[in-house]
Write a protein that holds these residues in place. Structure first.
Motif, PDB file in Angstrom:
ATOM      1  N   VAL A  81       0.839  -1.204   0.000  1.00 32.11           N
ATOM      2  CA  VAL A  81       0.000   0.000   0.000  1.00 32.11           C
ATOM      3  C   VAL A  81       0.874   1.255   0.000  1.00 32.11           C
ATOM      4  O   VAL A  81       0.602   2.222  -0.721  1.00 32.11           O
ATOM      5  CB  VAL A  81      -0.943  -0.009   1.216  1.00 32.11           C
ATOM      6  CG1 VAL A  81      -1.667   1.326   1.341  1.00 32.11           C
ATOM      7  CG2 VAL A  81      -1.965  -1.134   1.083  1.00 32.11           C
ATOM      8  N   LEU A 116      -6.062   5.195  -3.804  1.00 29.00           N
ATOM      9  CA  LEU A 116      -6.378   5.945  -2.598  1.00 29.00           C
ATOM     10  C   LEU A 116      -5.763   7.333  -2.632  1.00 29.00           C
ATOM     11  O   LEU A 116      -6.414   8.336  -2.322  1.00 29.00           O
ATOM     12  CB  LEU A 116      -5.879   5.170  -1.378  1.00 29.00           C
ATOM     13  CG  LEU A 116      -6.464   5.524  -0.015  1.00 29.00           C
ATOM     14  CD1 LEU A 116      -7.956   5.215   0.034  1.00 29.00           C
ATOM     15  CD2 LEU A 116      -5.734   4.735   1.072  1.00 29.00           C
ATOM     16  N   LEU A 125      -2.113   0.580   8.199  1.00 27.11           N
ATOM     17  CA  LEU A 125      -3.110   0.447   7.137  1.00 27.11           C
ATOM     18  C   LEU A 125      -4.355   1.267   7.440  1.00 27.11           C
ATOM     19  O   LEU A 125      -4.925   1.912   6.542  1.00 27.11           O
ATOM     20  CB  LEU A 125      -3.480  -1.028   6.958  1.00 27.11           C
ATOM     21  CG  LEU A 125      -2.439  -1.910   6.260  1.00 27.11           C
ATOM     22  CD1 LEU A 125      -2.839  -3.382   6.355  1.00 27.11           C
ATOM     23  CD2 LEU A 125      -2.277  -1.504   4.805  1.00 27.11           C
ATOM     24  N   THR A 175      -5.384   4.430   5.108  1.00 28.89           N
ATOM     25  CA  THR A 175      -6.670   4.384   4.418  1.00 28.89           C
ATOM     26  C   THR A 175      -7.463   5.661   4.689  1.00 28.89           C
ATOM     27  O   THR A 175      -8.121   6.207   3.798  1.00 28.89           O
ATOM     28  CB  THR A 175      -7.476   3.154   4.874  1.00 28.89           C
ATOM     29  OG1 THR A 175      -6.735   1.961   4.581  1.00 28.89           O
ATOM     30  CG2 THR A 175      -8.819   3.095   4.156  1.00 28.89           C
ATOM     31  N   PRO A 186      -4.013   8.904   3.086  1.00 25.59           N
ATOM     32  CA  PRO A 186      -2.784   8.383   2.467  1.00 25.59           C
ATOM     33  C   PRO A 186      -1.625   9.365   2.481  1.00 25.59           C
ATOM     34  O   PRO A 186      -0.462   8.953   2.485  1.00 25.59           O
ATOM     35  CB  PRO A 186      -3.225   8.063   1.031  1.00 25.59           C
ATOM     36  CG  PRO A 186      -4.453   8.878   0.810  1.00 25.59           C
ATOM     37  CD  PRO A 186      -5.129   8.979   2.132  1.00 25.59           C
TER      38      PRO A 186
END
Length: 498
Positions: free
Chosen positions: A16, A69, A323, A327, A330
């Motif tokens: 991510v 994102l 995370l 989320t 970002p």
């Protein structure tokens, strides 16, 4: 594969993060990212029986998730800049910071909740403004286009910190404004910021000197607006800047205090719920900085684990909290506070079992409480410094030499200051206030003395992104190799017992 199964969220979090970096470097519409995620998701589901292929596709999916994102978040921050003046309704959402000609603060647009950085022309009237006041202004909201002094990209700084732009305000009038355009989260945060302002006002009324008040406000409520440049330099040179930025140390102390006040063992479920609520109330009160949010999330996970009698933290839990935060925002990945906070905790989780459990026996330390306390502080300080060293060089070009000596002073002082502040708010008596101010003033004096030590701080350092990456690669190789060479145990995949 065994390591991945033991801590699967670490690889996902890295994927991510890489996606967020790619999304920041290459501007694409988030719709294309969603399409790419859908395309990758199908073969990911179909290859569940092929572990290696499935793992690669899963990481690719989360890479695209991070990219999408970031693209969506960037679009949500963009604000039309058409060079025109408009009338806006705004509410003040931070303490005022005095500049040469203006007072700087955060402003929320009441119609859509976007945050802008406001610079209000300095006057006696503007000095009376405070958090929660509504303003009706005529101004232009824009992102700065120049790089600023020393190549500093102020526009980039505003974007990373969630601002849609900046504005300069010469004329305005206050008005009670409806907050219908703000989200429930923003309204809650604004309410706590108003409460923080009232607490700061009480601290000012006790008559602390400017430097003592600045340090006290930063350490206890996360307000750095009153810190002078001299104080910031002193704390930076001695390696004590981390106590001016609320983080896991501060929330850990608050958590311990609440644990003493609540019947944790007798009513475990109720107590843990109240502990988590208390921690998040303090996090909102302090402004929800990335380091505070990380610490509050980690403590919440810790509280949930303790209900199952697994009161241990792991790298996997740290990755899970990252995370959640990324989320939600970002751009937090590019925040220096976020980077320092997570690398410090990651390094502590990895290094502490090696330094604490293997080199000094637990039985020996239990027989010598003072040595146990000293060794614990030194081990934590060294572990954290290993993790944040290249980031300090990259962002600030500065390294403190006597950071371990500093932490022997600041850690117990921080505990006394936080407990003293809580006591002062509960029992607002002058002797308690004077004792608290004496502790803060004594801490400042000791750090000023340490600042004068030879080679207290090494300045003028420079590091590139490649050098930072090579440093972490070297540390990881050493971390894997040293336990084998020395014949000691350090399984990073297991929860830390420290």
């Amino acid at each position: 594969m065994k390591a991945y199964i033991s801590a699967p969220l670490v690889g996902i979090a890295v994927a991510v993060m890489l996606g967020i970096v790619a999304g920041d470097a290459f501007s694409i519409a988030h719709v294309y990212g969603l399409i790419a995620m859908a395309v990758v998701l199908v073969p990911t589901i179909l290859t569940l029986r092929l572990p290696l292929t499935n793992t690669l596709l899963l990481h690719l999916f989360f890479f695209l998730f991070g990219l999408t994102l970031l693209s969506y978040h960037r679009q949500s921050l963009q604000y039309a800049d058409d060079q025109q003046m408009y009338t806006y309704q705004m509410v003040i959402a931070s303490e005022m910071v005095e500049k040469p000609k203006t007072l700087a603060c955060d402003l929320l647009l009441t119609d859509n909740g976007r945050k802008v950085r406001g610079y209000i022309w300095k006057s006696e009237q503007s000095r009376q403004l405070q958090v929660g006041d509504g303003l009706v202004v005529q101004t232009r909201i824009a992102m700065p286009t120049d790089q600023g002094r020393n190549g500093f990209d102020y526009g980039r700084y505003l974007t990373v910190n969630g601002y849609s732009g900046q504005c300069f305000i010469r004329t305005w009038h206050t008005e009670a404004l409806p907050l219908n355009g703000l989200s429930r989260f923003q309204k809650t945060r604004l309410l706590f910021l108003e409460k923080r302002h009232s607490v700061l006002q009480k601290l000012r009324q006790w008559g602390a000197t400017s430097d003592v008040y600045g340090v006290l406000a930063a350490m206890t409520l996360g307000d750095k607006s009153a810190l002078s440049r001299e104080v910031k330099d002193t704390y930076a040179d001695t390696g004590a800047s981390h106590i001016l930025a609320l983080s896991g140390l501060h929330l850990g102390i608050i958590y311990a205090l609440l644990s003493l006040l609540l019947p944790v063992r007798r009513f475990r479920l109720v107590s843990q719920v109240l502990l988590v609520l208390g921690i998040w109330c303090f996090a909102f009160l302090s402004g929800l900085s990335p380091s505070v949010t990380r610490a509050a999330t980690m403590l919440s996970i810790y509280a949930l684990l303790s209900l199952a009698h697994r009161d241990q933290m792991s790298v996997n839990a740290l990755a899970f909290s990252a995370l959640l935060l990324l989320t939600a925002n970002p751009y937090a990945l590019f925040n220096v506070s976020f980077q320092l906070s997570y690398m410090a905790v990651l390094s502590i989780l990895l290094m502490m079992p090696l330094l604490y459990n293997n080199k000094v026996t637990i039985r020996f330390l239990q027989r010598h409480p003072i040595l146990k306390w000293l060794w614990g502080i030194m081990a934590v300080s060294f572990s954290a410094q290993i993790g944040v060293l290249p980031l300090l060089v990259y962002h600030f070009g500065q390294v403190s030499v006597w950071f371990m000596v500093t932490n022997l002073v600041v850690m117990p002082a921080t505990t006394l200051i936080l407990y003293g502040t809580v006591l002062l708010l509960v029992l607002p008596f002058a002797p308690i206030a004077q004792a608290l101010f004496a502790i803060v003033g004594g801490l400042n004096t000791v750090l000023e003395w340490l600042q004068k030590w030879p080679l207290a701080s090494i300045d003028g350092l420079h590091a590139t992104v490649l050098q930072v990456a090579m440093y972490y690669l070297l540390v990881w190789i050493l971390f894997i190799s040293i336990p084998t060479i020395l014949g000691c145990r350090s399984d990073w995949r297991q929860p830390s017992r420290v």
